[in-house]
Design an enzyme around this catalytic site. Structure first.
Site, PDB file in Angstrom:
ATOM      1  N   LYS A  13      50.731  70.422  -7.654  1.00 23.28           N
ATOM      2  CA  LYS A  13      50.257  71.728  -7.866  1.00 23.28           C
ATOM      3  C   LYS A  13      50.097  72.449  -6.445  1.00 23.28           C
ATOM      4  O   LYS A  13      50.439  73.736  -6.465  1.00 23.28           O
ATOM      5  CB  LYS A  13      48.817  71.750  -8.572  1.00 23.28           C
ATOM      6  N   ARG A  88      39.955  73.265 -16.149  1.00 26.66           N
ATOM      7  CA  ARG A  88      40.154  71.716 -16.292  1.00 26.66           C
ATOM      8  C   ARG A  88      39.605  71.585 -17.678  1.00 26.66           C
ATOM      9  O   ARG A  88      39.719  70.302 -17.876  1.00 26.66           O
ATOM     10  CB  ARG A  88      39.692  70.887 -15.172  1.00 26.66           C
ATOM     11  N   ARG A 127      49.211  60.610   0.301  1.00 26.73           N
ATOM     12  CA  ARG A 127      48.448  61.905   1.005  1.00 26.73           C
ATOM     13  C   ARG A 127      47.128  61.265   1.622  1.00 26.73           C
ATOM     14  O   ARG A 127      46.635  61.953   2.595  1.00 26.73           O
ATOM     15  CB  ARG A 127      48.153  62.674  -0.091  1.00 26.73           C
ATOM     16  N   ARG A 133      40.628  62.293   2.390  1.00 28.96           N
ATOM     17  CA  ARG A 133      39.677  62.374   0.911  1.00 28.96           C
ATOM     18  C   ARG A 133      39.311  61.057   0.520  1.00 28.96           C
ATOM     19  O   ARG A 133      40.355  60.482   0.209  1.00 28.96           O
ATOM     20  CB  ARG A 133      40.537  63.334   0.180  1.00 28.96           C
ATOM     21  N   ARG A 145      40.525  59.497 -11.893  1.00 27.48           N
ATOM     22  CA  ARG A 145      40.879  61.011 -11.951  1.00 27.48           C
ATOM     23  C   ARG A 145      42.075  61.282 -12.888  1.00 27.48           C
ATOM     24  O   ARG A 145      41.987  62.144 -13.633  1.00 27.48           O
ATOM     25  CB  ARG A 145      41.322  61.325 -10.513  1.00 27.48           C
TER      26      ARG A 145
HETATM   27  P1  AMP Z   1      41.553  68.619  -6.893  1.00 28.23           P
HETATM   28  O1  AMP Z   1      41.508  68.973  -5.308  1.00 28.23           O
HETATM   29  O2  AMP Z   1      42.021  69.748  -7.723  1.00 28.23           O
HETATM   30  O3  AMP Z   1      42.301  67.255  -7.280  1.00 28.23           O
HETATM   31  O4  AMP Z   1      40.015  68.230  -7.255  1.00 28.23           O
HETATM   32  C1  AMP Z   1      39.182  67.496  -6.514  1.00 28.23           C
HETATM   33  C2  AMP Z   1      37.968  67.067  -7.407  1.00 28.23           C
HETATM   34  O5  AMP Z   1      37.298  68.480  -7.438  1.00 28.23           O
HETATM   35  C3  AMP Z   1      38.057  66.511  -8.758  1.00 28.23           C
HETATM   36  O6  AMP Z   1      38.156  65.312  -9.122  1.00 28.23           O
HETATM   37  C4  AMP Z   1      36.825  67.137  -9.190  1.00 28.23           C
HETATM   38  O7  AMP Z   1      35.649  66.300  -9.007  1.00 28.23           O
HETATM   39  C5  AMP Z   1      36.458  68.282  -8.505  1.00 28.23           C
HETATM   40  N1  AMP Z   1      37.114  69.742  -9.252  1.00 28.23           N
HETATM   41  C6  AMP Z   1      38.079  70.473  -8.681  1.00 28.23           C
HETATM   42  N2  AMP Z   1      38.261  71.456  -9.670  1.00 28.23           N
HETATM   43  C7  AMP Z   1      37.607  71.388 -10.679  1.00 28.23           C
HETATM   44  C8  AMP Z   1      37.308  72.219 -11.936  1.00 28.23           C
HETATM   45  N3  AMP Z   1      38.273  73.177 -12.064  1.00 28.23           N
HETATM   46  N4  AMP Z   1      36.505  71.502 -12.694  1.00 28.23           N
HETATM   47  C9  AMP Z   1      35.735  70.525 -12.514  1.00 28.23           C
HETATM   48  N5  AMP Z   1      35.788  69.861 -11.351  1.00 28.23           N
HETATM   49  C10 AMP Z   1      36.825  70.221 -10.272  1.00 28.23           C
END
Ligand code: AMP
Length: 189
Positions: A13, A88, A127, A133, A145
């Site tokens: 994404k 989400r 990654r 991270r 996740r």
């Molecule tokens: P990402 O970088 O999109 O993979 O997000 C990393 C982490 O951030 C996720 O595993 C969640 O803990 C949190 N997170 C990111 N976006 C959201 C969202 N829209 N709603 C809830 N938690 C989020």
């Protein structure tokens, strides 16, 4: 133009959103990036998000929606947005639709990148070698996740499909090839 980039963690994404922004001049809103920025600055919001992110759980909707609203309102003159990693959950989708409706706008399309679990686990681990991270560096958290995505996030695809807005794209192949598939959908909107 308002697009939602959708798909499991590691589906590409962020990579594809970055290319789309260059092509169409849209504002990119990644809630994951925003939470990491807040965490890096030890803000109250970052501290609140941290424990959820560390476990691969979703940050509560109330927190996420508030942050999203601030970010959308910070760009009143944007030509459009790409939402990456948000919504989400169904409450997030409803809140986003409400915010956009207040501006006389709405989501035009949700673009879902499809990728199988083993491929994305390999991508995320790779990654993790450079992202720093913690949630990219533990296979149990990565698997959680993916599970959270399946349980809590996939209904969002159906939510927008109900309005004829969801599009599935094969997210396997090289980056340019996938981008061409996305562009083909976006150019028809
Ligand atoms: P990402 O970088 O999109 O993979 O997000 C990393 C982490 O951030 C996720 O595993 C969640 O803990 C949190 N997170 C990111 N976006 C959201 C969202 N829209 N709603 C809830 N938690 C989020």
């Amino acid at each position: 133009m308002i697009l939602v980039f959708f798909g499991p963690p590691g589906s590409g994404k962020g990579t594809q959103a970055a290319k789309m922004i260059d092509k169409y001049g849209l504002v990119h809103i990644s809630t994951g990036d925003l939470f990491r920025y807040e965490m890096g600055n030890n803000t109250p919001l970052g501290l609140e998000a941290k424990s959820y992110m560390a476990k691969g759980e979703l940050v509560p909707d109330s927190v996420t929606i508030g942050m999203l609203r601030n970010k959308v309102e910070a760009h009143p003159d944007a030509a459009g947005f790409i939402f990456d990693g948000v919504p989400r959950t169904i409450p997030q989708a409803e809140a986003l639709d409400e915010m956009l409706a207040e501006k006389g706008s709405s989501v035009h399309a949700l673009i879902a990148l499809q990728c199988d679990d083993e491929e994305i686990i390999q991508r995320i681990k790779k990654r993790g070698e450079t992202s720093g991270r913690p949630d990219d560096n533990d296979e149990n958290i990565i698997r959680n996740r993916i599970q959270v995505y399946k349980n809590e996030t996939t209904p969002v695809f159906d939510f927008y499909a109900g309005h004829g807005k969801s599009h599935s794209i094969v997210g396997i192949g090289d980056i340019e090839e996938i981008f061409d598939r996305i562009s083909a959908v976006v150019d028809q909107l």
